[in-house]
Design a protein around this motif. Sequence first.
Motif, PDB file in Angstrom:
ATOM      1  N   TRP A   1       9.986  64.841  31.412  1.00 45.69           N
ATOM      2  CA  TRP A   1       9.640  64.581  30.019  1.00 45.69           C
ATOM      3  C   TRP A   1       9.880  63.118  29.648  1.00 45.69           C
ATOM      4  O   TRP A   1       9.175  62.550  28.816  1.00 45.69           O
ATOM      5  N   LYS A   2      10.856  62.494  30.280  1.00 45.45           N
ATOM      6  CA  LYS A   2      11.088  61.069  30.036  1.00 45.45           C
ATOM      7  C   LYS A   2       9.892  60.257  30.526  1.00 45.45           C
ATOM      8  O   LYS A   2       9.431  59.337  29.844  1.00 45.45           O
ATOM      9  N   GLN A   3       9.345  60.617  31.688  1.00 46.11           N
ATOM     10  CA  GLN A   3       8.168  59.927  32.214  1.00 46.11           C
ATOM     11  C   GLN A   3       6.947  60.179  31.331  1.00 46.11           C
ATOM     12  O   GLN A   3       6.142  59.273  31.084  1.00 46.11           O
ATOM     13  N   VAL A   4       6.817  61.419  30.856  1.00 48.00           N
ATOM     14  CA  VAL A   4       5.700  61.760  29.965  1.00 48.00           C
ATOM     15  C   VAL A   4       5.790  60.915  28.703  1.00 48.00           C
ATOM     16  O   VAL A   4       4.802  60.324  28.247  1.00 48.00           O
ATOM     17  N   ARG A   5       7.000  60.848  28.126  1.00 49.66           N
ATOM     18  CA  ARG A   5       7.221  60.090  26.893  1.00 49.66           C
ATOM     19  C   ARG A   5       6.881  58.615  27.105  1.00 49.66           C
ATOM     20  O   ARG A   5       6.186  58.007  26.287  1.00 49.66           O
ATOM     21  N   GLU A   6       7.355  58.031  28.191  1.00 53.10           N
ATOM     22  CA  GLU A   6       7.090  56.617  28.467  1.00 53.10           C
ATOM     23  C   GLU A   6       5.595  56.347  28.635  1.00 53.10           C
ATOM     24  O   GLU A   6       5.072  55.361  28.126  1.00 53.10           O
ATOM     25  N   ALA A   7       4.906  57.239  29.349  1.00 54.86           N
ATOM     26  CA  ALA A   7       3.462  57.059  29.549  1.00 54.86           C
ATOM     27  C   ALA A   7       2.712  57.205  28.231  1.00 54.86           C
ATOM     28  O   ALA A   7       1.790  56.439  27.933  1.00 54.86           O
ATOM     29  N   PHE A   8       3.123  58.179  27.410  1.00 53.26           N
ATOM     30  CA  PHE A   8       2.454  58.426  26.133  1.00 53.26           C
ATOM     31  C   PHE A   8       2.670  57.245  25.193  1.00 53.26           C
ATOM     32  O   PHE A   8       1.740  56.769  24.548  1.00 53.26           O
ATOM     33  N   ILE A   9       3.901  56.752  25.132  1.00 57.45           N
ATOM     34  CA  ILE A   9       4.203  55.618  24.254  1.00 57.45           C
ATOM     35  C   ILE A   9       3.478  54.360  24.737  1.00 57.45           C
ATOM     36  O   ILE A   9       3.053  53.530  23.935  1.00 57.45           O
ATOM     37  N   ALA A  10       3.297  54.244  26.048  1.00 59.59           N
ATOM     38  CA  ALA A  10       2.593  53.085  26.601  1.00 59.59           C
ATOM     39  C   ALA A  10       1.103  53.107  26.277  1.00 59.59           C
ATOM     40  O   ALA A  10       0.412  52.110  26.461  1.00 59.59           O
ATOM     41  N   GLY A  11       0.589  54.239  25.776  1.00 58.11           N
ATOM     42  CA  GLY A  11      -0.806  54.286  25.355  1.00 58.11           C
ATOM     43  C   GLY A  11      -1.680  55.280  26.080  1.00 58.11           C
ATOM     44  O   GLY A  11      -2.854  55.431  25.762  1.00 58.11           O
ATOM     45  N   GLU A  12      -1.144  55.973  27.062  1.00 57.48           N
ATOM     46  CA  GLU A  12      -1.947  56.967  27.772  1.00 57.48           C
ATOM     47  C   GLU A  12      -2.220  58.141  26.833  1.00 57.48           C
ATOM     48  O   GLU A  12      -1.369  58.518  26.034  1.00 57.48           O
TER      49      GLU A  12
END
Length: 134
Positions: free
Chosen positions: A15-26
Amino acid sequence: MQHHRLRKYRGPETWKQVREAFIAGESGPSCARRFDVGLANLRRKARAEGWTRAAIAAKLDLKPLRGGADAPPPAIAALSLEDNLDLDAVHPREAMFLAVRRASSLLAAGQTAEAATLLRAAAALDRMSWAAME
């Protein structure tokens, strides 16, 4: 015969990776596919934990307080009238020339949106001056 849906459990590191990717714009659907999480779960978790696009935009809103001592942003400073011009005495052609000149300085500074707004205003002034001549 009954069909049972298997529940997906993803740990905190996923979920941390998901959050980082989502916040990065994915996009949400792309993150859901890439990390094998449910799209509805991703959206629910983002809303609950405050990392939706709207929440991030609200957190990053760095507008100065009203009446603050901060100088205006460069785009607004560039739009301010030079030499305290008397607005009643400004001819539309002169105003159009000033708008184009300011737009060119904004373009040089990399502020294309503000420059485009000024160029649209200059085009409207041009149409007004031609209409006044007819």
